[in-house]
Scaffold this active site. Structure first.
Site, PDB file in Angstrom:
ATOM      1  N   TYR A  86      36.046  46.530  18.870  1.00  0.00           N
ATOM      2  CA  TYR A  86      34.637  46.708  18.521  1.00  0.00           C
ATOM      3  C   TYR A  86      34.069  45.360  18.095  1.00  0.00           C
ATOM      4  CZ  TYR A  86      30.847  47.826  15.193  1.00  0.00           C
ATOM      5  OH  TYR A  86      29.674  47.849  14.484  1.00  0.00           O
ATOM      6  N   PHE A  87      32.955  44.955  18.720  1.00  0.00           N
ATOM      7  CA  PHE A  87      32.272  43.709  18.360  1.00  0.00           C
ATOM      8  C   PHE A  87      31.142  44.057  17.404  1.00  0.00           C
ATOM      9  CE2 PHE A  87      28.862  40.558  19.210  1.00  0.00           C
ATOM     10  CZ  PHE A  87      29.522  39.414  18.785  1.00  0.00           C
ATOM     11  N   ALA A  88      31.264  43.590  16.161  1.00  0.00           N
ATOM     12  CA  ALA A  88      30.265  43.834  15.120  1.00  0.00           C
ATOM     13  C   ALA A  88      29.432  42.581  14.901  1.00  0.00           C
ATOM     14  CB  ALA A  88      30.949  44.238  13.824  1.00  0.00           C
ATOM     15  N   TYR A  89      28.127  42.760  14.764  1.00  0.00           N
ATOM     16  CA  TYR A  89      27.220  41.625  14.539  1.00  0.00           C
ATOM     17  C   TYR A  89      26.244  41.888  13.399  1.00  0.00           C
ATOM     18  CZ  TYR A  89      24.312  44.747  17.283  1.00  0.00           C
ATOM     19  OH  TYR A  89      23.651  45.855  17.735  1.00  0.00           O
TER      20      TYR A  89
ATOM     21  N   GLU B 279      26.631  54.656  13.790  1.00  0.00           N
ATOM     22  CA  GLU B 279      25.667  53.942  14.625  1.00  0.00           C
ATOM     23  C   GLU B 279      24.758  54.932  15.357  1.00  0.00           C
ATOM     24  OE1 GLU B 279      25.471  50.917  14.091  1.00  0.00           O
ATOM     25  OE2 GLU B 279      27.415  50.432  13.245  1.00  0.00           O
TER      26      GLU B 279
END
Length: 177
Positions: free
Chosen positions: A7-10, A86
């Site tokens: 998972y790419f979290a920003y 989300e």
């Protein structure tokens, strides 16, 4: 069958303590950059009714731009929990690049649609994002960009923020092991 996913979290999930509230299997993998996207704050509805009392972070295609973030590895058991967290977003698969040039395909989330009104995050939400960026060693220039983002000046209470701040303060008071 894969038992984990990346998972790419920003946004607020840059901060480990935030992500771990509902996703206890999350483990830091590395930092990475999403090319040809920009970070923006948008909202599908009135931001006063949003959980963070302001516009949430999202990504938008933008040639030549980039968004830094963190790759987390999670057990598939946390997949539904992350989706619920989300709730306003759509799941996307993106390819990100680590500082050493390795690429990973990761899940991320993006708000669906473009909205006509410009929105700003609450100071509390922005604070969590900045804390997460610092916690994970994102580039100083990128942290400076995050710190320069205008916020909406919200002064009220945000339960998830207050919980995080209490948790972080407790961690700071504990002696190192």
């Amino acid at each position: 069958m894969a038992r984990t996913f990346m998972y790419f979290a920003y946004g607020s999930n840059l901060l480990a303590e935030r992500l771990l509230i509902n996703n206890p299997t999350a483990q830091f993998l590395c930092t990475a950059r999403l090319h040809d996207y920009r970070l923006t704050f948008d909202s599908p509805r009135d931001t006063k009714t949003m959980p963070w009392a302001g516009a949430p972070a999202t990504i938008r295609k933008c040639p030549g731009c980039s968004v830094w973030g963190v790759i987390w590895q999670l057990d598939i058991a946390d997949s539904d929990s992350l989706d619920r967290q989300e709730v306003f977003y759509q799941r996307r698969m993106v390819t990100v690049t680590t500082p050493d040039g390795t690429t990973y395909t990761c899940r991320t989330y993006e708000l669906d649609g473009e909205f006509d009104i410009s929105h700003t995050p609450s100071p509390q939400y922005k604070d969590v994002i900045v804390r997460g960026a610092k916690q994970n060693g994102l580039p100083e220039a990128y942290i400076s960009q995050l710190e320069a983002i205008e916020d909406n000046g919200f002064q009220g209470k945000i339960p998830v923020y207050n919980k995080l701040i209490c948790q972080l303060e407790k961690q700071q008071q504990q002696p190192p092991q």
